[in-house]
Structure formats: C-alpha cells, structure tokens
Scaffold this active site. Structure first.
Site, PDB file in Angstrom:
ATOM      1  N   GLU A 172      -9.982   4.971   5.577  1.00  0.00           N
ATOM      2  CA  GLU A 172     -10.086   5.836   4.397  1.00  0.00           C
ATOM      3  C   GLU A 172     -11.522   5.930   3.895  1.00  0.00           C
ATOM      4  O   GLU A 172     -11.753   6.214   2.713  1.00  0.00           O
ATOM      5  CB  GLU A 172      -9.171   5.296   3.292  1.00  0.00           C
ATOM      6  CG  GLU A 172      -7.724   5.121   3.703  1.00  0.00           C
ATOM      7  CD  GLU A 172      -7.032   6.444   4.036  1.00  0.00           C
ATOM      8  OE1 GLU A 172      -7.477   7.490   3.512  1.00  0.00           O
ATOM      9  OE2 GLU A 172      -6.076   6.439   4.820  1.00  0.00           O
ATOM     10  N   GLY A 222       1.160   5.322   0.509  1.00  0.00           N
ATOM     11  CA  GLY A 222       0.492   6.463   1.107  1.00  0.00           C
ATOM     12  C   GLY A 222       1.162   7.762   0.739  1.00  0.00           C
ATOM     13  O   GLY A 222       2.400   7.843   0.656  1.00  0.00           O
ATOM     14  N   TYR A 223       0.374   8.802   0.547  1.00  0.00           N
ATOM     15  CA  TYR A 223       0.893  10.120   0.182  1.00  0.00           C
ATOM     16  C   TYR A 223       0.392  11.209   1.131  1.00  0.00           C
ATOM     17  O   TYR A 223       0.698  12.383   0.953  1.00  0.00           O
ATOM     18  CB  TYR A 223       0.486  10.465  -1.257  1.00  0.00           C
ATOM     19  CG  TYR A 223      -1.002  10.411  -1.503  1.00  0.00           C
ATOM     20  CD1 TYR A 223      -1.790  11.536  -1.325  1.00  0.00           C
ATOM     21  CD2 TYR A 223      -1.611   9.222  -1.891  1.00  0.00           C
ATOM     22  CE1 TYR A 223      -3.155  11.493  -1.538  1.00  0.00           C
ATOM     23  CE2 TYR A 223      -2.979   9.155  -2.095  1.00  0.00           C
ATOM     24  CZ  TYR A 223      -3.745  10.293  -1.922  1.00  0.00           C
ATOM     25  OH  TYR A 223      -5.110  10.222  -2.129  1.00  0.00           O
ATOM     26  N   VAL A 245       0.863  -1.172   0.000  1.00  0.00           N
ATOM     27  CA  VAL A 245       0.000   0.000   0.000  1.00  0.00           C
ATOM     28  C   VAL A 245       0.902   1.225   0.000  1.00  0.00           C
ATOM     29  O   VAL A 245       1.909   1.272   0.717  1.00  0.00           O
ATOM     30  CB  VAL A 245      -0.975   0.011   1.200  1.00  0.00           C
ATOM     31  CG1 VAL A 245      -0.235   0.001   2.532  1.00  0.00           C
ATOM     32  CG2 VAL A 245      -1.909   1.225   1.122  1.00  0.00           C
ATOM     33  N   SER A 284      -1.523  11.071   5.356  1.00  0.00           N
ATOM     34  CA  SER A 284      -1.246  10.671   6.739  1.00  0.00           C
ATOM     35  C   SER A 284      -0.642   9.283   6.852  1.00  0.00           C
ATOM     36  O   SER A 284      -0.024   8.956   7.874  1.00  0.00           O
ATOM     37  CB  SER A 284      -2.528  10.743   7.578  1.00  0.00           C
ATOM     38  OG  SER A 284      -3.498   9.820   7.112  1.00  0.00           O
TER      39      SER A 284
END
Length: 208
Positions: free
Chosen positions: A104, A26-27, A24, A29
């Site tokens: 999310e 993430g960009y 996964v 938090s």
C-alpha cells in the site's frame, strides 16, 4: 452508529500491542487479492464513509506518466462502505504488517478505526485500514465519470489492467454485499478500435 474516530495516519505499525494479532479491513483489492496468512475473515462495513476512485496508482494499476485510478475513502455522513476484515495471527503479525505497508505504499497510510461485522451488528472490530487522504501525493480527486472511465480503460500497471481492478471490485461487491450498494453508476463507452466497434465496456463505479 457512532464509531471510534480514525486515528492519525501512521507510517508502519499503528498498534501498541500485537500479542493477539490484529485485524486489517480492506475495501479495494484486499477483498479479492489476499496474499498474506490470516486466521479468519468477516464481511464488515464502515459507516460515515464512501468509496471513490480518487487515488492515483502508479505502482499497481498504472505507471508514472499514465496513472490508473483506484479507490480510497471519503467522509460522508450517510455513507457506508462494505469490505472484508481479516484476522492476522500474532506469530505472523509483524511480517504481514511489513508486507501490507509495501503493498500500500502508493500514498496510503495505516489508520485505526472500528467496523461492524455483518454477521453480528452489535459487535465492533478494531481494525487497521489503509487510507489515501487528500494530502497524499497520489490523491487524484474527483473527475467526471467519463474522464475516470477513460483513464481506467487505458491504464495498465505491474498488477494488470486498471479495468480489471474495477471489474473485480464490482464483482466482489455483488458477492459480499449483494444489493447493499447505496449508489451504482453505470456508463458505457464504445471502443475506438474497429475490431471492438461492436463491443461496449461497462464501468461500474461503486460508492458503497
């Protein structure tokens, strides 16, 4: 650099096979607030997109009636977004997917794409990413920097102040991709409270 196009948005597990676990990426938090088990993490970037505070948050950094703003991705030909890729082992995969889907849930959907690891630019990682598209109910869209700054300044949600999210994102970018931001816009706004009259809040909107 040509990467695999993002898949259509999914509700739930977008993977056909989880026997090797999954990555996964993430960009937002997910760069600094990692509350799930993982085997490794790698700094990686996604070309062809930019990061903007275009997503409303009513479940983390704001509340209904007073939403915060958090980041999502927008296609831009010359964009490049740095983030963090985490490999989740197979034995934890289903549980982590459920956890991430809940985290999310505020308008984001799971998609599949590829990112480029900074430590090996010839490699491609197949990753899941959560994206708030323009058709999602929490899409806030563009606004002036002043409007966004005011909204971020005043908004607070179950996960804390919206401005904390912004500061943590800016600090994370300085840590994982120093000097790599394509554009950083800084604006200052004096506080209206007398006790803070001498202070200025610095907002950094990273679109890298």
């Amino acid at each position: 650099v040509l990467l695999a196009a993002m898949s259509a948005p999914h509700c739930g597990n977008p993977f056909a096979d989880l026997s090797d676990g999954f990555y996964v990426w993430g960009y937002g938090s997910l760069i600094w607030k990692v509350d799930f088990p993982y085997r490794e993490k790698r700094v990686a970037y996604l070309p062809g997109y930019s990061r903007f505070f275009y997503q409303s948050s009513t479940d983390h950094r704001g509340v209904p009636g007073n939403p915060g703003r958090v980041v999502t991705l927008v296609e831009e030909a010359h964009g490049r977004v740095y983030g963090m890729a985490y490999h989740v082992p197979a034995e934890k995969a289903h549980a982590v997917l459920e956890q991430l889907d809940y985290r999310e849930k505020g308008g984001y959907k799971a998609l599949l794409t590829q990112v480029i690891p900074v430590d090996n630019p010839e490699e491609r990682l197949n990753v899941m990413v959560y994206l708030g598209t323009t058709s999602n109910p929490n899409w806030a869209g563009p606004a002036s920097l002043q409007e966004m700054a005011l909204q971020i300044h005043r908004s607070v949600g179950p996960s804390g102040p919206n401005k904390e999210y912004l500061y943590m994102l800016a600090e994370s970018m300085r840590t994982i991709a120093p000097g790599k931001c394509l554009q950083q816009v800084f604006i200052s706004r004096s506080s209206k409270r007398k006790k803070e009259a001498a202070q200025r809040l610095l907002f950094c909107v990273c679109v890298c």
